[in-house]
Structure formats: structure tokens, C-alpha cells
Scaffold this motif. Structure first.
Motif, mmCIF file in Angstrom:
data_model
loop_
_atom_site.group_PDB
_atom_site.id
_atom_site.type_symbol
_atom_site.label_atom_id
_atom_site.label_comp_id
_atom_site.label_asym_id
_atom_site.label_seq_id
_atom_site.Cartn_x
_atom_site.Cartn_y
_atom_site.Cartn_z
ATOM 1 N N LYS A 37 0.834 -1.203 0.000
ATOM 2 C CA LYS A 37 0.000 0.000 0.000
ATOM 3 C C LYS A 37 0.872 1.258 0.000
ATOM 4 N N MET A 38 1.956 1.225 0.744
ATOM 5 C CA MET A 38 2.875 2.364 0.753
ATOM 6 C C MET A 38 3.490 2.564 -0.627
ATOM 7 N N VAL A 39 3.895 1.477 -1.240
ATOM 8 C CA VAL A 39 4.479 1.551 -2.587
ATOM 9 C C VAL A 39 3.486 2.175 -3.564
ATOM 10 N N ASN A 40 2.227 1.802 -3.435
ATOM 11 C CA ASN A 40 1.204 2.285 -4.363
ATOM 12 C C ASN A 40 0.924 3.779 -4.226
ATOM 13 N N THR A 41 1.364 4.391 -3.133
ATOM 14 C CA THR A 41 1.191 5.840 -3.009
ATOM 15 C C THR A 41 2.147 6.588 -3.932
ATOM 16 N N ASN A 42 3.267 5.956 -4.261
ATOM 17 C CA ASN A 42 4.317 6.604 -5.060
ATOM 18 C C ASN A 42 4.781 7.919 -4.443
ATOM 19 N N ASP A 43 4.621 8.027 -3.137
ATOM 20 C CA ASP A 43 4.984 9.246 -2.420
ATOM 21 C C ASP A 43 6.417 9.097 -1.895
ATOM 22 N N LYS A 44 7.350 9.672 -2.617
ATOM 23 C CA LYS A 44 8.755 9.501 -2.263
ATOM 24 C C LYS A 44 9.085 10.114 -0.903
ATOM 25 N N VAL A 84 10.721 2.671 -5.487
ATOM 26 C CA VAL A 84 9.908 3.878 -5.668
ATOM 27 C C VAL A 84 10.798 5.113 -5.634
ATOM 28 N N LEU A 85 11.754 5.132 -4.707
ATOM 29 C CA LEU A 85 12.631 6.285 -4.571
ATOM 30 C C LEU A 85 13.534 6.456 -5.798
ATOM 31 N N GLU A 86 13.838 5.365 -6.468
ATOM 32 C CA GLU A 86 14.740 5.422 -7.618
ATOM 33 C C GLU A 86 14.031 5.721 -8.922
ATOM 34 N N LYS A 87 12.709 5.766 -8.882
ATOM 35 C CA LYS A 87 11.972 6.084 -10.100
ATOM 36 C C LYS A 87 12.245 7.514 -10.540
ATOM 37 N N GLU A 88 12.348 7.691 -11.836
ATOM 38 C CA GLU A 88 12.508 9.042 -12.365
ATOM 39 C C GLU A 88 11.167 9.771 -12.324
#
Length: 207
Positions: free
Chosen positions: A168-175, A202-206
Motif C-alpha cells: 500500500k505504501m508503494v502504491n502511493t508513489n509518495d517519495k 519507488v525512490l529510484e523512479k525518475e
């Protein structure tokens, strides 16, 4: 009487204190004074007659057989139940409530932004209630501290629940939210490599 029974059942008060608290109820419920006096008399007899472990359940029966107890149980609100339960961090003997009642108490926490109370509910009811409403509350308000506290509680019972919350945290995409969570200094106690990888991805996503 309902709250008094709850406190006694969880050993937050002992026999001697129980009699004192019953006497105080006479001021709160003057119309039930006679019934309360009868309860006090029965309790005092049980204290004198039986040993600690035998009298414990017998005293509970006396309290729960009163009309005052039954009426309070019938009329208690989710907020009243919530306030009673969350006075303590851990409850050994939790009341037998429905999932709907649990969710109503969580709603009270959400409406008043009472995060500590929500965490205590999850901690007490994790073994017999669906606590996803609490998980979603903490994620919605982006509270990394209570997510950490919740996950440390979940880990003791079922790692799959930790997996669910991490997803669920990952799905927020909230770095920013995930970064602050990963900075908590105690999550190494229950986090697995796969959890770190999902969050760091998620943190490494551009942008």
C-alpha cells in the motif's frame, strides 16, 4: 458498571478497589443504589469465601448479571467504547464486538485524528478483526511513525500483513513519505530485504 467490569476483568483494579469503585457508582446512579448495594454485599461475601482465582470469575458473573451492566452494554456508543478501551496500551480480555463496531471505533479515530487510539485498537484487535481501516488511515495521512509502530505490531503475528501494508505504501508513489519512513531507526527489527527493495524502487523512479 460495564466499564467497571472491563477494568476488573483485565485486572486494572483489584478486589479491594472494586468495592470502593462500586460505592462510587451509587453517587452516579442514585436510582440503582439498592441494586449496587446488593452487588457489593455479594462481592464482599465472595472475597471472604473463595481464593483469588475462583472468586475472580464469580465476581465477574455478579457484575454482568446486573441490570445496570446490561443497560450500559446495550446503550454504549462506539466513542464511549473507544475511550474506554484506549485508556490502556494493551488489553488482555477484549470485549466481544463485531467488525462493524470495530470499524465504527476506527471512524471515531479518523474523525478526531486520534492516531494513538487507532494504533491501540489495531494492537488489541489484530488477532480477531480486519484492521485494514487503520492501515489505510495512517497511509492516507502519511504518518510514517505510526506506520512503523503498526508494522512492528503486525510482524509479531503475520508477516503477510506487513507485505500488504508495504504494498500500500508503494502504491502511493509518495517519495517523501517513503523516505521519511525508511529513516526510522527501528524498522530494521522487522523489515525484510524484499520490503526495502520495493520501497527503494519507488525512490529510484525518475520523475
Amino acid at each position: 458498571m460495564f466499564e467497571l467490569d472491563f477494568k476488573y476483568s483485565n485486572e486494572f483494579i483489584k478486589d479491594d478497589k472494586l468495592v470502593d469503585e462500586l460505592n462510587k457508582l451509587k453517587d452516579k446512579y442514585p436510582l440503582e443504589k439498592d441494586e449496587i448495594d446488593k452487588v457489593i454485599n455479594k462481592v464482599e461475601i465472595l472475597i471472604k469465601k473463595f481464593g483469588e482465582y475462583v472468586r475472580f470469575s464469580k465476581i465477574q458473573d455478579v457484575l454482568e448479571e446486573t441490570e445496570l451492566f446490561k443497560n450500559e452494554l446495550k446503550n454504549i456508543t462506539p466513542k464511549q467504547m473507544l475511550d474506554m478501551l484506549t485508556q490502556y496500551i494493551y488489553i488482555e480480555n477484549i470485549p466481544d464486538i463485531t467488525q462493524e463496531w470495530f470499524d465504527e471505533m476506527v471512524n471515531e479515530c479518523i474523525n478526531s485524528d486520534s492516531r494513538e487510539k487507532a494504533w491501540r485498537l489495531a494492537f488489541d484487535f489484530i488477532k480477531n478483526k480486519d484492521i485494514q481501516k487503520v492501515e489505510d488511515f495512517f497511509i492516507k495521512v502519511r504518518d510514517e511513525y505510526y506506520i512503523g509502530e503498526l508494522l512492528s505490531t503486525l510482524y509479531d503475528d503475520d508477516l503477510t500483513l506487513v507485505d500488504r501494508v508495504i504494498n500500500k505504501m508503494v502504491n502511493t508513489n509518495d517519495k517523501n513519505f517513503i523516505r521519511k519512513y525508511l529513516q526510522l531507526n527501528y524498522i530494521d527489527n522487522f523489515m525484510k530485504e524484499e520490503h526495502y527493495k520495493k520501497l527503494n524502487d519507488v525512490l529510484e523512479k525518475e520523475e
